[in-house]
Design a protein around this motif. Structure first.
Motif, PDB file in Angstrom:
ATOM      1  N   ARG A 205      -1.669  -3.837   6.859  1.00  0.00           N
ATOM      2  CA  ARG A 205      -1.090  -4.354   5.620  1.00  0.00           C
ATOM      3  C   ARG A 205      -0.198  -3.313   4.935  1.00  0.00           C
ATOM      4  NH1 ARG A 205      -6.001  -5.517   2.067  1.00  0.00           N
ATOM      5  NH2 ARG A 205      -6.565  -3.494   2.973  1.00  0.00           N
ATOM      6  N   PRO A 206       0.532  -3.711   3.882  1.00  0.00           N
ATOM      7  CA  PRO A 206       1.321  -2.738   3.117  1.00  0.00           C
ATOM      8  C   PRO A 206       0.423  -1.687   2.464  1.00  0.00           C
ATOM      9  CG  PRO A 206       1.989  -4.987   2.594  1.00  0.00           C
ATOM     10  CD  PRO A 206       0.734  -5.089   3.406  1.00  0.00           C
ATOM     11  N   PRO A 207       0.968  -0.513   2.165  1.00  0.00           N
ATOM     12  CA  PRO A 207       0.174   0.559   1.559  1.00  0.00           C
ATOM     13  C   PRO A 207      -0.572   0.133   0.296  1.00  0.00           C
ATOM     14  CG  PRO A 207       2.289   1.411   2.271  1.00  0.00           C
ATOM     15  CD  PRO A 207       2.349  -0.075   2.468  1.00  0.00           C
ATOM     16  N   GLN A 208       0.029  -0.740  -0.518  1.00  0.00           N
ATOM     17  CA  GLN A 208      -0.627  -1.158  -1.747  1.00  0.00           C
ATOM     18  C   GLN A 208      -1.905  -1.935  -1.453  1.00  0.00           C
ATOM     19  OE1 GLN A 208       0.094  -0.152  -4.839  1.00  0.00           O
ATOM     20  NE2 GLN A 208      -1.785  -1.207  -5.459  1.00  0.00           N
ATOM     21  N   GLY A 209      -1.871  -2.758  -0.410  1.00  0.00           N
ATOM     22  CA  GLY A 209      -3.066  -3.491  -0.028  1.00  0.00           C
ATOM     23  C   GLY A 209      -4.166  -2.557   0.438  1.00  0.00           C
ATOM     24  N   TYR A 210      -3.790  -1.548   1.220  1.00  0.00           N
ATOM     25  CA  TYR A 210      -4.755  -0.544   1.685  1.00  0.00           C
ATOM     26  C   TYR A 210      -5.355   0.200   0.500  1.00  0.00           C
ATOM     27  CZ  TYR A 210      -6.538   3.557   4.218  1.00  0.00           C
ATOM     28  OH  TYR A 210      -7.333   4.565   4.724  1.00  0.00           O
ATOM     29  N   LYS A 211      -4.485   0.586  -0.431  1.00  0.00           N
ATOM     30  CA  LYS A 211      -4.923   1.365  -1.592  1.00  0.00           C
ATOM     31  C   LYS A 211      -5.918   0.597  -2.459  1.00  0.00           C
ATOM     32  CE  LYS A 211      -3.013   3.847  -5.598  1.00  0.00           C
ATOM     33  NZ  LYS A 211      -1.774   4.214  -6.322  1.00  0.00           N
TER      34      LYS A 211
ATOM     35  N   VAL B  59      -5.027  -9.415   6.735  1.00  0.00           N
ATOM     36  CA  VAL B  59      -5.639 -10.401   5.852  1.00  0.00           C
ATOM     37  C   VAL B  59      -6.212 -11.566   6.672  1.00  0.00           C
ATOM     38  CG1 VAL B  59      -5.297 -11.956   3.887  1.00  0.00           C
ATOM     39  CG2 VAL B  59      -4.055  -9.781   3.996  1.00  0.00           C
ATOM     40  N   ILE B  60      -5.373 -12.121   7.573  1.00  0.00           N
ATOM     41  CA  ILE B  60      -5.834 -13.239   8.408  1.00  0.00           C
ATOM     42  C   ILE B  60      -5.425 -13.079   9.877  1.00  0.00           C
ATOM     43  CG2 ILE B  60      -6.041 -14.953   6.574  1.00  0.00           C
ATOM     44  CD1 ILE B  60      -3.229 -15.940   7.304  1.00  0.00           C
ATOM     45  N   GLY B  61      -5.041 -11.870  10.274  1.00  0.00           N
ATOM     46  CA  GLY B  61      -4.783 -11.625  11.685  1.00  0.00           C
ATOM     47  C   GLY B  61      -3.355 -11.794  12.155  1.00  0.00           C
ATOM     48  N   LEU B  62      -2.388 -11.816  11.256  1.00  0.00           N
ATOM     49  CA  LEU B  62      -0.990 -11.937  11.658  1.00  0.00           C
ATOM     50  C   LEU B  62      -0.314 -10.569  11.740  1.00  0.00           C
ATOM     51  CD1 LEU B  62       0.037 -15.132   9.640  1.00  0.00           C
ATOM     52  CD2 LEU B  62      -0.943 -14.955  11.942  1.00  0.00           C
TER      53      LEU B  62
ATOM     54  N   VAL C  83     -13.218  -0.258   0.426  1.00  0.00           N
ATOM     55  CA  VAL C  83     -13.063   1.091  -0.094  1.00  0.00           C
ATOM     56  C   VAL C  83     -11.671   1.250  -0.684  1.00  0.00           C
ATOM     57  CG1 VAL C  83     -13.067   3.559   0.470  1.00  0.00           C
ATOM     58  CG2 VAL C  83     -14.662   1.999   1.617  1.00  0.00           C
ATOM     59  N   LYS C  84     -11.572   1.760  -1.888  1.00  0.00           N
ATOM     60  CA  LYS C  84     -10.275   2.030  -2.496  1.00  0.00           C
ATOM     61  C   LYS C  84      -9.844   3.458  -2.206  1.00  0.00           C
ATOM     62  CE  LYS C  84     -10.737  -1.321  -6.283  1.00  0.00           C
ATOM     63  NZ  LYS C  84     -10.659  -1.539  -7.731  1.00  0.00           N
ATOM     64  N   GLY C  85      -8.555   3.661  -2.114  1.00  0.00           N
ATOM     65  CA  GLY C  85      -8.087   5.020  -1.883  1.00  0.00           C
ATOM     66  C   GLY C  85      -6.678   5.054  -1.342  1.00  0.00           C
ATOM     67  N   GLU C  86      -6.057   6.229  -1.445  1.00  0.00           N
ATOM     68  CA  GLU C  86      -4.700   6.413  -0.993  1.00  0.00           C
ATOM     69  C   GLU C  86      -4.624   6.348   0.530  1.00  0.00           C
ATOM     70  OE1 GLU C  86      -1.936   6.714  -2.725  1.00  0.00           O
ATOM     71  OE2 GLU C  86      -2.932   6.606  -4.678  1.00  0.00           O
ATOM     72  N   PRO C  87      -3.541   5.786   1.065  1.00  0.00           N
ATOM     73  CA  PRO C  87      -3.390   5.773   2.524  1.00  0.00           C
ATOM     74  C   PRO C  87      -3.079   7.151   3.053  1.00  0.00           C
ATOM     75  CG  PRO C  87      -1.422   4.877   1.445  1.00  0.00           C
ATOM     76  CD  PRO C  87      -2.447   5.095   0.364  1.00  0.00           C
TER      77      PRO C  87
ATOM     78  N   LEU D 161      -4.097   3.589   8.238  1.00  0.00           N
ATOM     79  CA  LEU D 161      -3.046   2.625   7.901  1.00  0.00           C
ATOM     80  C   LEU D 161      -1.854   2.777   8.827  1.00  0.00           C
ATOM     81  CD1 LEU D 161      -1.716   0.529   5.883  1.00  0.00           C
ATOM     82  CD2 LEU D 161      -0.785   2.521   4.701  1.00  0.00           C
ATOM     83  N   VAL D 162      -1.451   1.686   9.448  1.00  0.00           N
ATOM     84  CA  VAL D 162      -0.149   1.596  10.116  1.00  0.00           C
ATOM     85  C   VAL D 162       0.459   0.273   9.671  1.00  0.00           C
ATOM     86  CG1 VAL D 162       1.148   1.519  12.267  1.00  0.00           C
ATOM     87  CG2 VAL D 162      -0.894   2.960  12.118  1.00  0.00           C
ATOM     88  N   TYR D 163       1.223   0.313   8.596  1.00  0.00           N
ATOM     89  CA  TYR D 163       1.870  -0.890   8.073  1.00  0.00           C
ATOM     90  C   TYR D 163       2.842  -1.400   9.140  1.00  0.00           C
ATOM     91  CZ  TYR D 163       4.792  -3.690   4.847  1.00  0.00           C
ATOM     92  OH  TYR D 163       5.493  -4.700   4.223  1.00  0.00           O
TER      93      TYR D 163
END
Length: 296
Positions: free
Chosen positions: A195-201, A252-255, A290-294, A210-212
């Motif tokens: 997902r995008p970095p914001q979603g990971y964060k 989110v749903i596997g795409l 878990v919340k946190g920076e990528p 994370l590999v967006y």
């Protein structure tokens, strides 16, 4: 003198083969998984090649497609709001109607959301046809940038193929496997958030890197050509992904996860995709994130 020349030649050969430019570490493990517009243009009339135009609706295909391409509706290979895999019998029927047989080379592109091309690849890989399936590098966007022909009329109906599913259940990670990885009991596996970095964060599975998916392309919107293999490897390395690890991608749903799954396989990683992703993890089962920076 002759011995010296031979030794010098062997030394230069070793230096050549192990240089950064030519090192096997910088090459794709499966270069056949990506085909260029030039390659496809030379195989438009090849009876053993089936081109799939993936789209959300028929009008997208009718608006313009690569000559000879067959229309694959997204709803025919994903089901429901959570984009689950349909039953194997249905998938077999869908792809056979498009003319795909056991010996068919399949090339995929999409005018839907770009990860849908990766999801179509993942579906065929799940059915055991991944070794004969490729994505078109840059999609129809790059095809048109090179001023190659586009057809507006519908292609003739395909002769039905004969596809023998050889289901690879191991590429479809389940909730239990994802839980084991987050708990640290699967040391040789790593979760990869696509997902995008914001979603990971704002919330990710414990231990995931994370590999967006957009990071793997030169220009996701205008010219979605893949980065070179050495740049893709550098991206994976920068996120703490090590050779030999099994990667389990999710989103989110596997795409989006299907796209990163494709890249991982292209580079030679053992990979699976957690189809339930965060929808199943947090929305259905209310498991912690878990919340946190990528990672940088």
């Amino acid at each position: 003198m002759k011995v010296f020349v031979i030794r010098l030649f062997m030394l230069l050969l070793v230096m050549f083969l192990t240089s950064p430019v030519w090192s096997a570490d910088n090459a794709a493990a499966h270069p056949e998984m990506i085909v260029t517009a030039q390659w496809l243009s030379e195989h438009l009339k090849d009876p053993k090649v089936v081109i799939l135009h993936v789209a959300d609706k028929k009008s997208d295909y009718d608006r313009g497609h690569i000559p000879g391409a067959k229309f694959l509706l997204t709803d025919d290979f994903v089901e429901g709001d959570d984009a689950e895999l349909p039953p194997v019998d249905k998938l077999k029927d869908v792809f056979e109607k498009l003319g795909i047989s056991d010996d068919t080379r399949v090339v995929i592109y999409t005018t839907a959301w770009y990860p849908m091309a990766g999801r179509a690849y993942y579906t065929l890989d799940y059915l055991g046809h991944g070794d004969k399936t490729s994505l078109l590098d840059g999609g129809i966007e790059h095809w048109m940038l090179e001023k190659r022909p586009v057809a507006a009329q519908e292609d003739t109906q395909a002769t039905r193929g004969h596809l023998t599913p050889k289901v690879h259940a191991e590429v479809r990670a389940q909730l239990a496997e994802a839980k084991q990885i987050t708990e640290g009991s699967e040391k040789s596996k790593m979760l990869v958030d696509a997902r995008p970095p914001q979603g990971y964060k704002s919330g990710h599975l414990a231990g995931a890197t994370l590999v967006y998916w957009q990071e793997t392309l030169v220009d996701p919107k205008l010219d979605p050509v893949f980065l070179s293999p050495d740049k893709l490897r550098a991206l994976f390395n920068s996120r703490g992904i090590k050779p030999g690890e099994k990667l389990v991608t999710y989103c989110v749903i596997g795409l989006q996860a299907s796209h990163v799954y494709f890249v991982a396989k292209y580079l030679g990683y053992d990979a699976a995709m957690y189809d339930g992703s965060t929808h199943e993890w947090s929305m259905v089962n209310n498991l912690p994130m878990v919340k946190g920076e990528p990672p940088k």
